[in-house]
Write an enzyme that holds these catalytic residues in place. Structure first.
Site, short mmCIF file in Angstrom:
data_model
loop_
_atom_site.label_atom_id
_atom_site.label_comp_id
_atom_site.label_asym_id
_atom_site.label_seq_id
_atom_site.Cartn_x
_atom_site.Cartn_y
_atom_site.Cartn_z
N TYR A 174 14.04 11.42 -11.59
CA TYR A 174 12.67 11.59 -11.50
C TYR A 174 11.92 13.02 -11.29
O TYR A 174 12.31 13.82 -10.49
CB TYR A 174 12.06 10.62 -10.08
CG TYR A 174 12.88 9.31 -9.99
CD1 TYR A 174 12.84 8.35 -11.11
CD2 TYR A 174 12.78 8.70 -8.91
CE1 TYR A 174 13.41 7.08 -11.21
CE2 TYR A 174 13.10 7.31 -8.87
CZ TYR A 174 13.36 6.64 -9.64
OH TYR A 174 13.79 5.37 -9.89
N LEU A 226 6.30 -4.92 -9.03
CA LEU A 226 4.98 -5.37 -9.25
C LEU A 226 4.77 -5.32 -10.95
O LEU A 226 3.48 -5.68 -11.52
CB LEU A 226 3.93 -4.28 -8.86
CG LEU A 226 3.86 -4.14 -7.43
CD1 LEU A 226 2.88 -3.06 -7.01
CD2 LEU A 226 3.54 -5.35 -6.59
N GLY A 258 2.65 -3.11 -12.94
CA GLY A 258 1.31 -2.84 -12.32
C GLY A 258 0.65 -4.26 -12.70
O GLY A 258 -0.58 -4.63 -12.45
N LEU A 259 1.41 -5.39 -13.49
CA LEU A 259 0.67 -6.65 -13.78
C LEU A 259 0.32 -7.22 -12.52
O LEU A 259 -0.71 -8.10 -12.60
CB LEU A 259 1.62 -7.33 -14.59
CG LEU A 259 1.28 -8.47 -15.46
CD1 LEU A 259 0.10 -8.12 -16.40
CD2 LEU A 259 1.97 -9.07 -16.47
N THR A 270 -0.74 -6.16 -9.77
CA THR A 270 -1.47 -5.66 -8.79
C THR A 270 -3.14 -6.33 -8.68
O THR A 270 -3.72 -5.87 -7.54
CB THR A 270 -1.64 -4.06 -9.10
OG1 THR A 270 -2.32 -3.92 -10.24
CG2 THR A 270 -0.20 -3.23 -9.00
N GLY A 271 -3.34 -6.92 -9.73
CA GLY A 271 -4.73 -7.50 -9.80
C GLY A 271 -5.73 -6.71 -10.57
O GLY A 271 -6.67 -6.93 -10.71
#
Length: 312
Positions: free
Chosen positions: A51, A199, A202-203, A205-206
């Site tokens: 990372y 998640l 990010g899908l 997360t809303g």
């Protein structure tokens, strides 16, 4: 916050994924996020030499100065795109670099990031056992391992030697492949499972809603490969999941965490964050316990082995 076990380690059921440190956050912003996590009760931090080309470990080490005793640090070595080496010589060098960047004498959980088909797993485990016996790591784990590879590693571990106590694979409501064999194997053996991409990029997360444009600056907006998962079919599922959670007084984010934590082998859900607010939202998302009766309804909404794939 509740805790679960990874070998001898007690980790909070919500952890912090540190892959944003370096690529997206500088040292000062990293410190804010790390301190927000600690203040919210999070004690588990998962990073890797990969990372930010070491910056994640470096920034995390800086951020934890004076608060190291509050943290359980996990790091990873040997990713296929970062040398991909699991031979003893590389491991001995990699651990020293990570210890220096993290400013610690011992890493709590040291994980092989991806399998290395060019090195016998017994050789890898032998070097990791040396590291544990030298006090440079407390526990060892692996990532992106199949059930066959987990069993090979278990068979290659002599009595009294360090063994893999965890496996970190992709798992979420939108990627249920571990349910085929790796998750049941963890339940059978007592190995902890750490889900990455919990998640679904990010899908879950809303942020992404049917009939609305993809928000700018998000992970999916900036990556063509990730953008392909924002299909009409997946957005239909998202709307149903949002409705499911709302009927029970919760958010989609709460649901993503709670569903994972309903599986007994899951030790901690390690989602990334780039702001204090995201960090606090993730920390609070682990408090909902979904009733068993509702899990079947979720299975009907999201078919098993939903196709969203990728490797971290």
């Amino acid at each position: 916050m509740d805790k679960r076990r990874i070998g001898s380690l007690d980790v909070t059921i919500v952890g912090l994924g540190c892959n944003n440190f370096g690529p997206r956050l500088d040292a000062a912003a990293t410190t804010k996020v790390v301190h927000a996590a600690l203040d919210a009760g999070v004690n588990f931090f998962d990073t890797a030499e990969l990372y930010g080309d070491g910056k994640s470990e470096e920034y995390l080490g800086r951020a934890l100065e004076g608060r190291r005793h509050e943290a359980v640090i996990a790091s990873k070595f040997g990713h296929a795109s970062y040398g991909g080496k699991a031979n003893p010589a590389y491991i001995r060098t990699a651990i020293e670099r990570s210890l220096k960047r993290l400013r610690v004498d011992c890493i709590d959980l040291y994980q092989l990031h991806t399998p290395d088909p060019g090195v016998p797993i017994a050789d890898t485990l032998g070097a990791l056992d040396e590291i544990v016996k030298a006090g440079k790591a407390r526990e060892i784990g692996c990532s992106n391992f199949s059930v066959t590879q987990l069993r090979e590693a278990a068979a290659a571990t002599p009595p009294g030697h360090a063994r893999f106590v965890s496996v970190q694979n992709q798992y979420s409501l939108f990627h249920r492949e571990p349910e085929r064999d790796v998750l049941p194997e963890c339940e059978r053996t007592g190995m902890a499972f750490l889900p990455y991409f919990p998640l679904a990029y990010g899908l879950l997360t809303g942020k992404y809603r049917k009939g609305q444009p993809i928000p700018q600056g998000t992970r999916i907006a900036n990556n063509d490969r990730y953008r392909q998962i924002v299909t009409e079919e997946n957005l239909d599922v998202i709307e149903r999941l949002i409705a499911f959670a709302a009927q029970r007084g919760h958010t989609l984010l709460d649901l993503a965490f709670a569903w994972l934590l309903a599986h007994r082998p899951i030790a901690s859900v390690i989602a990334g964050a780039t702001t204090d607010a995201q960090t606090r939202a993730n920390a609070s998302a682990g408090s909902w316990q979904i009733p068993s009766a509702d899990l079947g309804e979720l299975d009907a909404i999201v078919p098993e082995l939903q196709a969203v794939s990728g490797r971290r």
